[in-house]
Scaffold this motif. Structure first.
Motif, short mmCIF file in Angstrom:
data_model
loop_
_atom_site.label_atom_id
_atom_site.label_comp_id
_atom_site.label_asym_id
_atom_site.label_seq_id
_atom_site.Cartn_x
_atom_site.Cartn_y
_atom_site.Cartn_z
N PRO A 148 -100.01 9.05 34.98
CA PRO A 148 -98.74 8.95 34.23
C PRO A 148 -98.28 7.52 33.99
O PRO A 148 -97.37 7.31 33.18
N VAL A 149 -98.89 6.54 34.64
CA VAL A 149 -98.48 5.16 34.39
C VAL A 149 -98.74 4.78 32.93
O VAL A 149 -98.06 3.91 32.36
N ILE A 150 -99.70 5.46 32.29
CA ILE A 150 -100.04 5.13 30.90
C ILE A 150 -98.87 5.41 29.96
O ILE A 150 -98.66 4.68 28.99
N TRP A 151 -98.12 6.49 30.23
CA TRP A 151 -96.99 6.82 29.33
C TRP A 151 -95.62 6.60 29.99
O TRP A 151 -94.61 7.08 29.53
N ARG A 152 -95.60 5.82 31.06
CA ARG A 152 -94.33 5.46 31.70
C ARG A 152 -93.52 4.59 30.75
O ARG A 152 -94.06 3.76 30.04
N THR A 153 -92.22 4.78 30.75
CA THR A 153 -91.37 4.05 29.79
C THR A 153 -90.30 3.22 30.50
O THR A 153 -89.16 3.13 30.06
N ASP A 154 -90.66 2.59 31.61
CA ASP A 154 -89.76 1.64 32.24
C ASP A 154 -89.60 0.41 31.32
O ASP A 154 -90.44 0.18 30.44
N PRO A 155 -88.54 -0.38 31.52
CA PRO A 155 -88.35 -1.56 30.65
C PRO A 155 -89.57 -2.48 30.60
O PRO A 155 -89.93 -2.98 29.53
N GLY A 156 -90.21 -2.68 31.75
CA GLY A 156 -91.39 -3.55 31.75
C GLY A 156 -92.54 -2.97 30.95
O GLY A 156 -93.34 -3.71 30.37
N ASP A 157 -92.64 -1.64 30.93
CA ASP A 157 -93.70 -1.00 30.15
C ASP A 157 -93.40 -1.06 28.66
O ASP A 157 -94.32 -1.23 27.85
N LEU A 158 -92.15 -0.95 28.28
CA LEU A 158 -91.78 -1.03 26.87
C LEU A 158 -91.99 -2.44 26.31
O LEU A 158 -92.21 -2.60 25.11
N ALA A 159 -91.91 -3.44 27.18
CA ALA A 159 -92.35 -4.81 26.87
C ALA A 159 -91.60 -5.48 25.72
O ALA A 159 -92.16 -6.29 24.98
N TYR A 160 -90.33 -5.18 25.59
CA TYR A 160 -89.56 -5.83 24.53
C TYR A 160 -89.51 -7.35 24.74
O TYR A 160 -89.69 -8.13 23.79
N GLU A 161 -89.27 -7.77 26.00
CA GLU A 161 -89.17 -9.20 26.27
C GLU A 161 -90.49 -9.91 25.95
O GLU A 161 -90.49 -11.06 25.48
N ALA A 162 -91.61 -9.24 26.21
CA ALA A 162 -92.91 -9.85 25.89
C ALA A 162 -93.07 -10.05 24.40
O ALA A 162 -93.53 -11.10 23.92
N MET A 163 -92.67 -9.05 23.63
CA MET A 163 -92.75 -9.18 22.18
C MET A 163 -91.79 -10.27 21.67
O MET A 163 -92.12 -11.03 20.73
N ALA A 164 -90.62 -10.35 22.31
CA ALA A 164 -89.66 -11.38 21.90
C ALA A 164 -90.18 -12.77 22.21
O ALA A 164 -89.89 -13.74 21.50
#
Length: 519
Positions: A414-430
């Motif tokens: 389930p880690v593959i579809w986990r949607t924690d903030p770090g997984d969503l990676a908005y800051e990385a894209m920013a």
């Protein structure tokens, strides 16, 4: 019944996680009982389920199933079933009442309780290839009759790989051992070279009784504790069309009385031993399998049972069985849907018709394994090592199949579809925005080591890199890897007194003649 200690202390032997001389032959996820998170594929509408059920019930009521075991017939006669010679006719109300006693989920606890497995629910378990009479590997380059040495190699591979959860029948039939005592040596090897859930063949009184006693001894259990919950399992096949033979029913009833795991798997090849239509073949298989489960539940209500599908098609030009076909996949999915209708755990298989570990072998096996996932199967027989429609066991194919199983287990994570903030990676894209790349940023550096499934066998280099390293094909790499695994294998610990008692039992039963044969 005895009053011996219910469970002796497990000690002695070489530790399962002893320090090694070097790195492990493979990297793999820790042992776990996998959970399949996906909703099953269900091809049938509700009226389709009802139609197949009604057809299976009509077969039981109007055509009947041959039971070639007089004791089984007498038990079913006492239960109110109608008999005509060997043929037993079962009323659908009786069948459904008996099936209602069967648990939807049960466990098997082997000699190492940390290896307990759960059959049912959303769990899915993979087992080794079982019962081929022949062995093939790349070094030999030819098919040879099985031996005890070949058999032991597969037990070691099965113990080593965490993606293998139980030890099925003989991984290859050791024909160098006499049939009267073959079961004693092979079960001894299973119980000493592995600590995973074991199988014993239900082929008459002696083989199954010896198997149960050896499993009991290996676990250090009293007879009472052995019978309190499943410690092992067996699998029987109906003799399609619509027949159960004498020895398998004998072993089936003995295992039922002692509360051990029971799987019935009709061998319904559409166009040969079953109707050419897949839903007809499934309906016949249900009639065959449910009749055996009804017998087990009448003997011991609540006996742990599972329904096995082995419904596939044949090549209508040659009569050869085919596996991993579109029809096989749909039959597996349909049977899974029917098993949920009956509330029964389900067994399927990882099968192929290929003769060597080549592309055909892998696409057919992969189709079979993914059909198991899609169908909601709980037990997957022959998941690693099967070739030639079950006539060959190959260590290279075993390693190649385990590569696929490792991918499937990662697919379940389930880690593959986990949607924690770090997984969503908005800051990385920013941070990266419209220029640059993600390789060097902290988000990637903190996660890359475990971000993706990593292969043991697949080669992801480009053609030039692969060629520069010798251009080694997959089966060749698998051959080298299986040899490294055997070098790295460590025998699981067993109490010295228990091992001695187990060996003494084998010696005594050999002196007594083992199981009767006609030669």
């Amino acid at each position: 019944m005895t009053s011996e200690t219910s469970k002796r202390k497990r000690s002695g032997g070489r530790a399962g996680h002893a320090a090694r001389r070097g790195p492990a032959a493979i990297h793999q996820a820790p042992w776990t009982v996998p959970v399949n998170p996906d909703r099953p594929t269900e091809p049938l509408p509700p009226e389709g389920v009802a139609a197949i059920h009604d057809t299976a019930m009509r077969v039981l009521e109007e055509i009947g199933v041959a039971f070639l075991n007089p004791e089984a017939r007498e038990i079913l006669k006492q239960a109110g079933c109608r008999l005509d010679g060997d043929i037993v006719f079962m009323d659908r109300d009786f069948v459904m009442e008996m099936i209602g006693h069967a648990p939807a989920q049960w466990t098997i606890t082997p000699r190492n309780p940390d290896r307990q497995i759960t059959i049912g629910g959303q769990h899915i378990l993979f087992g080794n290839v079982s019962s081929p009479p022949n062995y093939w590997d790349l070094e030999l380059g030819r098919k040879l009759p099985g031996t005890r040495e070949f058999h032991s190699r597969f037990v070691k591979l099965s113990q080593y790989y965490n993606c293998i959860h139980f030890i099925g029948g003989y991984a290859v039939e050791p024909v160098d051992l006499h049939p009267s005592t073959r079961h004693l040596d092979t079960i001894f090897d299973k119980l000493t070279l592995s600590d995973k859930a074991p199988h014993a063949y239900a082929l008459g009184k002696e083989r199954i009784e010896d198997g149960m006693e050896m499993v009991r001894i290996a676990a250090g259990l009293s007879h009472e504790d052995f019978e309190a919950s499943p410690r092992m399992f067996t699998n029987i096949n109906s003799t399609s069309p619509l027949k159960h033979d004498y020895p398998m029913l004998d072993g089936w009833m003995r295992m039922a009385r002692r509360g051990q795991g029971l799987i019935v798997s009709p061998f319904t090849l559409a166009g040969a031993m079953a109707p050419v239509t897949m839903v007809g073949a499934v309906a016949q298989s249900l009639a065959e399998g449910l009749s055996a489960i009804a017998l087990a539940q009448y003997i011991r209500p609540g006996a742990p049972c599972a329904f096995g599908t082995f419904t596939s098609n044949v090549d209508m030009k040659s009569g050869a069985p085919a596996f991993g076909t579109p029809e096989y996949m749909r039959a597996t999915q349909i049977t899974g849907q029917m098993c949920r209708f009956y509330g029964l755990p389900m067994r399927s298989s990882g099968a192929c018709a290929a003769n060597v570990p080549d592309g055909q072998a892998m696409w057919e096996t992969s189709n079979s394994l993914w059909a198991a996932v899609q169908s909601g199967s709980h037990i997957v027989y022959h998941a690693a090592g099967w070739l030639e429609g079950g006539l060959i066991a190959s260590p290279e194919k075993f390693v190649m199949d385990c590569e696929v199983l490792g991918q499937i287990l990662r697919y379940f994570d389930p880690v593959i579809w986990r949607t924690d903030p770090g997984d969503l990676a908005y800051e990385a894209m920013a941070e990266v925005r419209h220029e640059g790349h993600f390789f060097g940023i902290d988000h990637t550096q903190e996660r890359y080591a475990e971000a993706f499934w990593q292969p043991n066998l697949s080669d992801w280099r480009n053609f030039e890199g692969w060629q520069a390293q010798g251009g080694v094909w997959t089966a060749e790499r698998a051959h080298l890897l299986y040899k490294r695994i055997l070098e790295d294998y460590t025998e699981p610990p067993m109490d010295a007194a228990i091992r001695e008692e187990l060996a003494d039992f084998v010696t005594r039963r050999k002196a007594e003649g083992g199981a009767p044969t006609d030669f």
